[in-house]
Scaffold this motif. Structure first.
Motif, PDB file in Angstrom:
ATOM      1  N   SER A  57       0.814  -1.221   0.000  1.00 57.88           N
ATOM      2  CA  SER A  57       0.000   0.000   0.000  1.00 57.88           C
ATOM      3  C   SER A  57       0.846   1.270   0.000  1.00 57.88           C
ATOM      4  O   SER A  57       0.300   2.370  -0.048  1.00 57.88           O
ATOM      5  CB  SER A  57      -0.933   0.017   1.217  1.00 57.88           C
ATOM      6  N   CYS A  58       2.172   1.136   0.059  1.00 56.40           N
ATOM      7  CA  CYS A  58       3.029   2.307   0.251  1.00 56.40           C
ATOM      8  C   CYS A  58       4.082   2.437  -0.843  1.00 56.40           C
ATOM      9  O   CYS A  58       4.655   1.447  -1.306  1.00 56.40           O
ATOM     10  CB  CYS A  58       3.747   2.212   1.603  1.00 56.40           C
ATOM     11  N   THR A  59       4.359   3.681  -1.213  1.00 58.10           N
ATOM     12  CA  THR A  59       5.465   3.966  -2.125  1.00 58.10           C
ATOM     13  C   THR A  59       6.790   3.866  -1.377  1.00 58.10           C
ATOM     14  O   THR A  59       6.833   3.916  -0.139  1.00 58.10           O
ATOM     15  CB  THR A  59       5.345   5.377  -2.709  1.00 58.10           C
ATOM     16  N   ASP A  60       7.865   3.758  -2.137  1.00 59.36           N
ATOM     17  CA  ASP A  60       9.191   3.731  -1.517  1.00 59.36           C
ATOM     18  C   ASP A  60       9.433   5.008  -0.711  1.00 59.36           C
ATOM     19  O   ASP A  60      10.021   4.970   0.377  1.00 59.36           O
ATOM     20  CB  ASP A  60      10.278   3.602  -2.587  1.00 59.36           C
ATOM     21  N   GLY A  61       8.981   6.137  -1.249  1.00 55.22           N
ATOM     22  CA  GLY A  61       9.183   7.401  -0.551  1.00 55.22           C
ATOM     23  C   GLY A  61       8.492   7.438   0.795  1.00 55.22           C
ATOM     24  O   GLY A  61       9.045   7.955   1.779  1.00 55.22           O
ATOM     25  N   ALA A  62       7.282   6.889   0.854  1.00 55.13           N
ATOM     26  CA  ALA A  62       6.560   6.853   2.130  1.00 55.13           C
ATOM     27  C   ALA A  62       7.259   5.929   3.122  1.00 55.13           C
ATOM     28  O   ALA A  62       7.426   6.271   4.300  1.00 55.13           O
ATOM     29  CB  ALA A  62       5.117   6.403   1.907  1.00 55.13           C
ATOM     30  N   LEU A  63       7.682   4.758   2.663  1.00 49.78           N
ATOM     31  CA  LEU A  63       8.343   3.806   3.561  1.00 49.78           C
ATOM     32  C   LEU A  63       9.636   4.402   4.114  1.00 49.78           C
ATOM     33  O   LEU A  63       9.918   4.294   5.314  1.00 49.78           O
ATOM     34  CB  LEU A  63       8.628   2.508   2.813  1.00 49.78           C
ATOM     35  N   LYS A  64      10.411   5.063   3.253  1.00 49.12           N
ATOM     36  CA  LYS A  64      11.663   5.688   3.701  1.00 49.12           C
ATOM     37  C   LYS A  64      11.373   6.807   4.693  1.00 49.12           C
ATOM     38  O   LYS A  64      12.004   6.907   5.761  1.00 49.12           O
ATOM     39  CB  LYS A  64      12.422   6.234   2.489  1.00 49.12           C
ATOM     40  N   GLY A  65      10.394   7.632   4.381  1.00 48.74           N
ATOM     41  CA  GLY A  65      10.058   8.752   5.261  1.00 48.74           C
ATOM     42  C   GLY A  65       9.524   8.300   6.607  1.00 48.74           C
ATOM     43  O   GLY A  65       9.814   8.916   7.645  1.00 48.74           O
ATOM     44  N   LEU A  66       8.754   7.210   6.609  1.00 48.52           N
ATOM     45  CA  LEU A  66       8.225   6.696   7.877  1.00 48.52           C
ATOM     46  C   LEU A  66       9.341   6.135   8.750  1.00 48.52           C
ATOM     47  O   LEU A  66       9.334   6.321   9.976  1.00 48.52           O
ATOM     48  CB  LEU A  66       7.164   5.628   7.603  1.00 48.52           C
ATOM     49  N   GLY A  67      10.300   5.456   8.137  1.00 44.08           N
ATOM     50  CA  GLY A  67      11.441   4.983   8.910  1.00 44.08           C
ATOM     51  C   GLY A  67      12.198   6.138   9.541  1.00 44.08           C
ATOM     52  O   GLY A  67      12.635   6.057  10.704  1.00 44.08           O
ATOM     53  N   GLU A  68      12.321   7.234   8.812  1.00 46.78           N
ATOM     54  CA  GLU A  68      13.020   8.414   9.337  1.00 46.78           C
ATOM     55  C   GLU A  68      12.229   9.072  10.474  1.00 46.78           C
ATOM     56  O   GLU A  68      12.813   9.509  11.476  1.00 46.78           O
ATOM     57  CB  GLU A  68      13.264   9.414   8.202  1.00 46.78           C
ATOM     58  N   LEU A  69      10.909   9.113  10.352  1.00 43.07           N
ATOM     59  CA  LEU A  69      10.082   9.679  11.433  1.00 43.07           C
ATOM     60  C   LEU A  69      10.154   8.821  12.687  1.00 43.07           C
ATOM     61  O   LEU A  69      10.216   9.348  13.807  1.00 43.07           O
ATOM     62  CB  LEU A  69       8.630   9.810  10.967  1.00 43.07           C
ATOM     63  N   ALA A  70      10.132   7.502  12.529  1.00 40.48           N
ATOM     64  CA  ALA A  70      10.227   6.613  13.684  1.00 40.48           C
ATOM     65  C   ALA A  70      11.533   6.844  14.434  1.00 40.48           C
ATOM     66  O   ALA A  70      11.571   6.858  15.672  1.00 40.48           O
ATOM     67  CB  ALA A  70      10.111   5.157  13.244  1.00 40.48           C
ATOM     68  N   ALA A  71      12.629   7.035  13.672  1.00 41.62           N
ATOM     69  CA  ALA A  71      13.924   7.288  14.300  1.00 41.62           C
ATOM     70  C   ALA A  71      13.953   8.669  14.960  1.00 41.62           C
ATOM     71  O   ALA A  71      14.462   8.828  16.082  1.00 41.62           O
ATOM     72  CB  ALA A  71      15.035   7.171  13.256  1.00 41.62           C
ATOM     73  N   LYS A  72      13.409   9.657  14.284  1.00 41.35           N
ATOM     74  CA  LYS A  72      13.428  11.033  14.795  1.00 41.35           C
ATOM     75  C   LYS A  72      12.696  11.149  16.126  1.00 41.35           C
ATOM     76  O   LYS A  72      13.156  11.812  17.055  1.00 41.35           O
ATOM     77  CB  LYS A  72      12.803  11.975  13.761  1.00 41.35           C
ATOM     78  N   TYR A  73      11.536  10.490  16.241  1.00 39.61           N
ATOM     79  CA  TYR A  73      10.690  10.626  17.434  1.00 39.61           C
ATOM     80  C   TYR A  73      10.743   9.408  18.353  1.00 39.61           C
ATOM     81  O   TYR A  73      10.036   9.365  19.359  1.00 39.61           O
ATOM     82  CB  TYR A  73       9.241  10.903  17.014  1.00 39.61           C
ATOM     83  N   ASP A  74      11.567   8.415  18.007  1.00 41.04           N
ATOM     84  CA  ASP A  74      11.713   7.195  18.811  1.00 41.04           C
ATOM     85  C   ASP A  74      10.348   6.573  19.095  1.00 41.04           C
ATOM     86  O   ASP A  74       9.979   6.299  20.234  1.00 41.04           O
ATOM     87  CB  ASP A  74      12.452   7.493  20.123  1.00 41.04           C
ATOM     88  N   THR A  75       9.589   6.337  18.044  1.00 43.99           N
ATOM     89  CA  THR A  75       8.239   5.787  18.209  1.00 43.99           C
ATOM     90  C   THR A  75       8.237   4.275  18.011  1.00 43.99           C
ATOM     91  O   THR A  75       9.185   3.688  17.478  1.00 43.99           O
ATOM     92  CB  THR A  75       7.259   6.371  17.177  1.00 43.99           C
ATOM     93  N   HIS A  76       7.144   3.666  18.423  1.00 44.15           N
ATOM     94  CA  HIS A  76       6.874   2.295  18.023  1.00 44.15           C
ATOM     95  C   HIS A  76       6.546   2.277  16.523  1.00 44.15           C
ATOM     96  O   HIS A  76       6.190   3.310  15.932  1.00 44.15           O
ATOM     97  CB  HIS A  76       5.693   1.722  18.818  1.00 44.15           C
ATOM     98  N   ILE A  77       6.681   1.090  15.937  1.00 42.58           N
ATOM     99  CA  ILE A  77       6.421   0.880  14.511  1.00 42.58           C
ATOM    100  C   ILE A  77       5.570  -0.375  14.386  1.00 42.58           C
ATOM    101  O   ILE A  77       5.768  -1.347  15.118  1.00 42.58           O
ATOM    102  CB  ILE A  77       7.732   0.670  13.716  1.00 42.58           C
TER     103      ILE A  77
END
Length: 456
Positions: free
Chosen positions: A218-238
């Motif tokens: 359901s996701c583009t490569d850009g979305a998957l990459k950006g979500l990984g970066e947000l998870a790292a930035k905010y130290d969230t669960h995934i």
């Protein structure tokens, strides 16, 4: 001696290890103002009688009645919150058709916040009534409705880990239900993370934002990459889905020439705060990657029977060092009860071990050493879930949260078949796990607060 906010006295069951259940007979559980178990005191402990003398007549002393027991609150690692509105329907069609014919249309309705509120309030209350004190939720693509779910968890006292779902790839998502584009999906996710973190500051039991690509298709490569970066930035669960079915597993292999697990890892979406649902088609290399990164599996045995085309080899993956917890997968799984899913975990594992094709000889029919006991299924629903989320939940021991279900085995409408006053407590535990219904769950506590009280 410390001053405690609450003292509970009674017999409890808690996991010592995946295969061993501790029976804590007539323990005192001393709860502090933060809702944590500060002290767990056995009857033979030197402080036991003095604590009894000090608290027994006070209002904050809670004594279990005869036939009542403490269990840890259950931890559900995979709930599609909007799908509660369709639970129990459309389970007899293939996954791809189920998503496009039923699921995406119902999820698209959550742009209506009044509808979202009605469904989400009912779902959270239902899960609490079934003994689920922590839930890991997929919401929808709608930022406002997803935040509303977190607010409802905070209000009702459930520990909620909530994800605004991302699905931005027009090739695999319907026009009427998707993020407008990759940039919007990532911006909405970041705003959602910030809002939930702010809400958490005033929520005793905790609410948590979760980075949530629905699944790779359901996701583009850009979305998957950006979500990984947000998870790292905010130290969230995934959270996401991983290698659930033949179709999903094959799609990722064709798109990336690698398995789901390695593709997700390349985008920064595995880690010790990541939970991947299903994972039925993980091979040993995938499992090693999960173990090395600390990524957990949310095992959904009822849903898997309908949509996953296979049985998760729980025993094998545990041997490989992979963290595993239990999920209902509402509504791919029809039941909101982790009791039902614990029971199905045991049954599915026995079918995996023994095999199901009578045309094959017994020695060729199944997969040896696959069976899971009810003790192990209990572990998945409690301690395994806590470890999967990297939170101090799921065990009734010191420095863990006071998240409990009070189970009554003597309710006239749902009496358990216990006829010997001296029945072995490990046998009673098994009867609880196999036979408890919502009527038996009299009270539910989260972080030291009572959040459910059954009166009928």
């Amino acid at each position: 001696m410390s001053e405690y906010t609450q003292i509970f006295r009674g017999t409890a069951f808690s996991s010592k290890s995946p295969k061993e259940v501790l029976v804590l007979k007539d323990y005192l559980f001393c709860i502090n103002a933060d809702g944590m178990i500060e002290k767990a005191v056995a009857p033979e402990h030197v402080d036991y009688q003095s604590l009894l003398n000090r608290y027994q007549e006070k209002e904050n002393f809670h004594q279990l009645a005869d036939g009542q027991y403490f269990l840890p609150g259950f931890i559900d690692l995979h709930v599609h919150a909007p799908q509660w509105a369709q639970s129990g329907t459309a389970l007899d069609i293939p996954l791809y058709d189920w998503l496009n014919t039923y699921t995406f249309p119902i999820e698209s309705k959550f742009s209506d916040l009044d509808f979202a509120k009605e469904v989400y309030e009912d779902l959270v209350s239902t899960l609490l009534a079934n003994g689920t004190t922590t839930s890991l939720y997929f919401a929808t693509v709608h930022k406002e409705a997803s935040l509303l779910l977190a607010e409802i968890c905070a209000e009702k006292g459930q520990r909620g880990l909530v994800g605004k779902v991302v699905m931005d790839d027009p090739e695999q998502t319907p026009e009427f239900y998707r993020d407008a584009n990759t940039q919007t999906a990532l911006a909405d996710t970041e705003e959602f993370i910030i809002a939930v973190k702010e809400l958490a500051k005033s929520t005793k039991q905790g609410v948590y934002p979760v980075v949530t690509p629905r699944f790779i298709p359901s996701c583009t490569d850009g979305a998957l990459k950006g979500l990984g970066e947000l998870a790292a930035k905010y130290d969230t669960h995934i959270q996401s889905h991983c290698s659930e079915s033949d179709w999903a597993h094959s799609y990722v292999q064709e798109r990336f020439n690698k398995n789901d697990a390695f593709a997700l890892n390349d985008f920064g979406l595995l880690g010790d705060k990541a939970v991947m649902a299903h994972c039925n088609f993980l091979n040993d290399e995938d499992a090693q990657l999960f173990a090395e990164t600390g990524t957990a599996i949310g095992h959904c045995p009822i849903s898997n029977a309908y949509f996953a085309n296979s049985v998760l080899p729980v025993a094998h993956l545990h041997e490989k060092g992979v963290d595993i917890g239990l999920g209902t997968d509402v509504s791919g799984g029809f039941s909101p009860s982790l009791y039902d899913n614990a029971r199905q975990t045991v049954m599915s594992s026995r079918m995996l071990e023994d095999g199901v094709d009578p045309n094959l000889s017994a020695d060729k029919r199944g997969l040896p050493n696959s069976r899971v006991t009810i003790n192990e299924a209990f572990y998945l629903a409690t301690a395994g879930g806590g470890e999967s989320l990297s939170l101090p939940i799921g065990r009734l021991q010191e420095n863990y949260t006071w998240d409990v279900q009070i189970i009554d085995t003597k309710i006239p409408s749902a009496k358990l078949p216990i006829f010997d006053a001296n029945e072995d407590l490990s046998d009673i535990f098994q009867k609880v796990m196999y036979l408890v219904r919502p009527e038996n769950i009299r009270e539910v506590w989260v972080q030291g607060n009572k959040v459910h009280n059954r009166t009928n």
